[in-house]
Every structure is written in C-alpha cells, then in structure tokens.
Scaffold this motif. Structure first.
Motif, PDB file in Angstrom:
ATOM      1  N   VAL A   8     -10.427  11.955  25.563  1.00 16.06           N
ATOM      2  CA  VAL A   8     -10.383  12.847  26.726  1.00 16.06           C
ATOM      3  C   VAL A   8     -10.678  14.278  26.303  1.00 16.06           C
ATOM      4  N   LYS A   9     -10.117  14.691  25.175  1.00 12.14           N
ATOM      5  CA  LYS A   9     -10.371  16.039  24.659  1.00 12.14           C
ATOM      6  C   LYS A   9     -11.856  16.249  24.407  1.00 12.14           C
ATOM      7  N   GLN A  10     -12.505  15.270  23.770  1.00 11.67           N
ATOM      8  CA  GLN A  10     -13.930  15.384  23.493  1.00 11.67           C
ATOM      9  C   GLN A  10     -14.748  15.471  24.779  1.00 11.67           C
ATOM     10  N   CYS A  11     -14.346  14.719  25.793  1.00 12.63           N
ATOM     11  CA  CYS A  11     -15.053  14.765  27.084  1.00 12.63           C
ATOM     12  C   CYS A  11     -14.902  16.133  27.735  1.00 12.63           C
ATOM     13  N   LEU A  12     -13.704  16.684  27.688  1.00 10.99           N
ATOM     14  CA  LEU A  12     -13.478  18.013  28.257  1.00 10.99           C
ATOM     15  C   LEU A  12     -14.266  19.076  27.501  1.00 10.99           C
ATOM     16  N   GLU A  13     -14.305  18.953  26.191  1.00 10.58           N
ATOM     17  CA  GLU A  13     -15.094  19.896  25.389  1.00 10.58           C
ATOM     18  C   GLU A  13     -16.569  19.826  25.768  1.00 10.58           C
ATOM     19  N   PHE A  44      -3.589  12.560  29.427  1.00  8.52           N
ATOM     20  CA  PHE A  44      -4.396  13.724  29.794  1.00  8.52           C
ATOM     21  C   PHE A  44      -3.687  15.013  29.385  1.00  8.52           C
ATOM     22  N   ARG A  45      -2.378  15.060  29.556  1.00  6.79           N
ATOM     23  CA  ARG A  45      -1.607  16.244  29.201  1.00  6.79           C
ATOM     24  C   ARG A  45      -1.695  16.521  27.696  1.00  6.79           C
ATOM     25  N   ALA A  46      -1.721  15.462  26.895  1.00  4.41           N
ATOM     26  CA  ALA A  46      -1.828  15.625  25.445  1.00  4.41           C
ATOM     27  C   ALA A  46      -3.173  16.233  25.056  1.00  4.41           C
ATOM     28  N   ALA A  47      -4.240  15.817  25.755  1.00  2.76           N
ATOM     29  CA  ALA A  47      -5.571  16.374  25.487  1.00  2.76           C
ATOM     30  C   ALA A  47      -5.615  17.851  25.858  1.00  2.76           C
ATOM     31  N   VAL A  48      -5.021  18.194  26.991  1.00  2.00           N
ATOM     32  CA  VAL A  48      -4.984  19.588  27.434  1.00  2.00           C
ATOM     33  C   VAL A  48      -4.203  20.436  26.435  1.00  2.00           C
ATOM     34  N   LYS A  49      -3.107  19.888  25.919  1.00  2.74           N
ATOM     35  CA  LYS A  49      -2.292  20.613  24.953  1.00  2.74           C
ATOM     36  C   LYS A  49      -3.091  20.957  23.702  1.00  2.74           C
ATOM     37  N   LEU A  51      -6.357  21.359  23.481  1.00  2.00           N
ATOM     38  CA  LEU A  51      -7.341  22.390  23.809  1.00  2.00           C
ATOM     39  C   LEU A  51      -6.674  23.738  24.051  1.00  2.00           C
ATOM     40  N   GLU A  52      -5.445  23.715  24.537  1.00  2.00           N
ATOM     41  CA  GLU A  52      -4.697  24.956  24.708  1.00  2.00           C
ATOM     42  C   GLU A  52      -4.398  25.568  23.344  1.00  2.00           C
ATOM     43  N   GLN A  53      -4.019  24.739  22.374  1.00  2.00           N
ATOM     44  CA  GLN A  53      -3.723  25.225  21.035  1.00  2.00           C
ATOM     45  C   GLN A  53      -4.969  25.769  20.339  1.00  2.00           C
ATOM     46  N   GLU A  54      -6.128  25.234  20.701  1.00  2.00           N
ATOM     47  CA  GLU A  54      -7.389  25.697  20.120  1.00  2.00           C
ATOM     48  C   GLU A  54      -7.960  26.896  20.854  1.00  2.00           C
ATOM     49  N   GLY A  55      -7.282  27.350  21.906  1.00  2.00           N
ATOM     50  CA  GLY A  55      -7.725  28.537  22.630  1.00  2.00           C
ATOM     51  C   GLY A  55      -8.889  28.303  23.573  1.00  2.00           C
ATOM     52  N   ARG A  56      -9.017  27.094  24.094  1.00  2.00           N
ATOM     53  CA  ARG A  56     -10.105  26.808  25.040  1.00  2.00           C
ATOM     54  C   ARG A  56      -9.596  26.635  26.469  1.00  2.00           C
TER      55      ARG A  56
END
Length: 237
Positions: A8-13, A44-49, A51-56
């Motif tokens: 999910v993180k990769q898809c959002l990126e 989904f929340r884990a993926a958002v977390k 990306l939040e930590q990476e500043g995106r």
C-alpha cells in the motif's frame, strides 16, 4: 513475501510521484482508501504511518491526511550509516586503493569501554588508509574483539567493505552505530597522515557499531579530511 502495508505504501508513493495525489491534497477517508486497496483499516493506517515518518504525508487528527512536499535529501547525513568509500564517491572523487595493516594486541581502555570488554582483552586492530584522486583522504583504526574476529583476518581474507565482511564472514550484521564528532590534535600521528596541504583540517568520528541484537561488535576511529568531507544533520523540534 511482501507485507500488505508495504505494498500500500508503494502504491501511495507511486500516486504521489505521478501527480495523481498532488502536494496539498487531502486523501480520501481511511475507510474509502482501505476499501480501494482491498486491505483493512489497520493495514492502510500502517502504510500512512510509514509515509508520515518519511515526511511525505501530514496527519492532522480530526481534519485529515495531506500530501506534503518532501524535504530535500541531505548529502553525507550522519543519520545514515555509510562506509568511507561511499562517502568518497558522494564527494564525487575517484576512490583509490587502501593500505591495510592488521595487528593483534590487548584492548585499550577506550576501546574496552566502548565494546564492553575487559582492558587488555585480545583484539584485532585494522588500520586502513583511504585514497581519492591519488591522495590520502581518510585513515581508519578499527578494533574488533578477538572473540568475534576469530581467525578471519589471519590469512589475508579481508577485502572490500568491512560492513559486508562482518555480515558474510563473521556472521554479524552491523545495523547501527553511535558516532561522536571530535577534532584531533594536530600532533596526533594518525591526523598527521592527512595534513598534506596548508588548508587541510581533520575531523574524527569515534563510532561504536552494533549488530542486530544491539551488541557492540566494532569500535572505530575514522580520521577524515575536512577539505574533502562535510557532514550534515537535520534537526527537528
């Protein structure tokens, strides 16, 4: 096997990189996004977390989750554990051969304290001179407990990157290091190896390297020419 939240993180990126999700845009609700990706809300929340930590992504509780402009990369950031060879390449210089010397002796007080072993315990000391564009630019003194080194350095087996050698030959993967930035005295014999030009100054990194179980496995003192290397760190409130 790929973990769902990483997919999910990769898809959002990919959506952000392509402009499908633009800077400043608020993401649809967590329920809708989880349904779109076919995952649970927790996934989904884990993926958002991440990306939040990476500043995106910026999560404003009660308001929404927003796409934000990522900060620029910091060259030679001290937050990332890098080899001296990698730092030489980052400085856009041609990495040269390094001269290597091994000695076996009793552990010094400083190294014993860093490695959690007794003063005088047997250690292997490895000295390396790193060159770039034909000039010495760095000198490293690495101290490894004999208990960890075994006989791996007895038969000229070492070559290449020390971190990789630790993992492949010694079975210890180094994953983190505590680093202290020092200014060595100009009369330090190791510092003098690098004082080639009037404008040359030298910094030293004292580093304790830890394996995956947080055990100290390597103590290093890296002398680095400050007219070649610069270091940066990003500070936050």
């Amino acid at each position: 096997m790929e973990v769902k939240h990483e997919r999910v993180k990769q898809c959002l990126e990919a959506m952000m990189d392509s402009g499908q999700l633009s800077v400043g845009e608020r993401l649809p609700s967590e329920i809708l996004m989880a349904k779109e990706f076919g995952v649970s809300r927790e996934t989904f929340r884990a993926a958002v977390k991440m990306l939040e930590q990476e500043g995106r992504l910026l999560v404003k509780h009660g308001v929404g989750t927003f796409v934000i402009q990522p900060l620029p990369m910091i060259p030679s950031s001290l937050e990332r554990l890098s080899s001296i060879g990698a730092m030489i390449r980052t400085a856009q210089l041609d990495q040269g051969e390094s001269r290597i010397k091994f000695t076996k002796e009793g552990c010094s007080p400083e190294a014993a304290s860093a490695l959690g072993i007794k003063l005088g315990d047997p250690v292997v000391n490895m000295e390396r001179v790193h060159t770039a564009n034909g000039e010495p630019v760095a000198f490293s003194m690495n101290t490894i407990p004999q208990e960890i080194a075994g006989d791996a350095f007895d038969h000229d087996e070492f070559q290449g990157k020390l971190l990789q050698f630790f993992e492949k030959r010694l079975g210890r993967k180094i994953v983190t290091a505590d680093s202290e930035i020092c200014v060595p005295l100009h009369i330090d014999r190791h510092c003098q190896r690098l004082l080639l030009h009037p404008q040359t100054t030298v910094l030293m990194l004292k580093q304790v390297h830890y394996d995956e179980a947080n055990r100290p496995v390597l103590f290093s003192r890296d002398y680095l020419r400050n007219d070649v290397f610069t270091f940066n760190i990003r500070r936050t409130t």
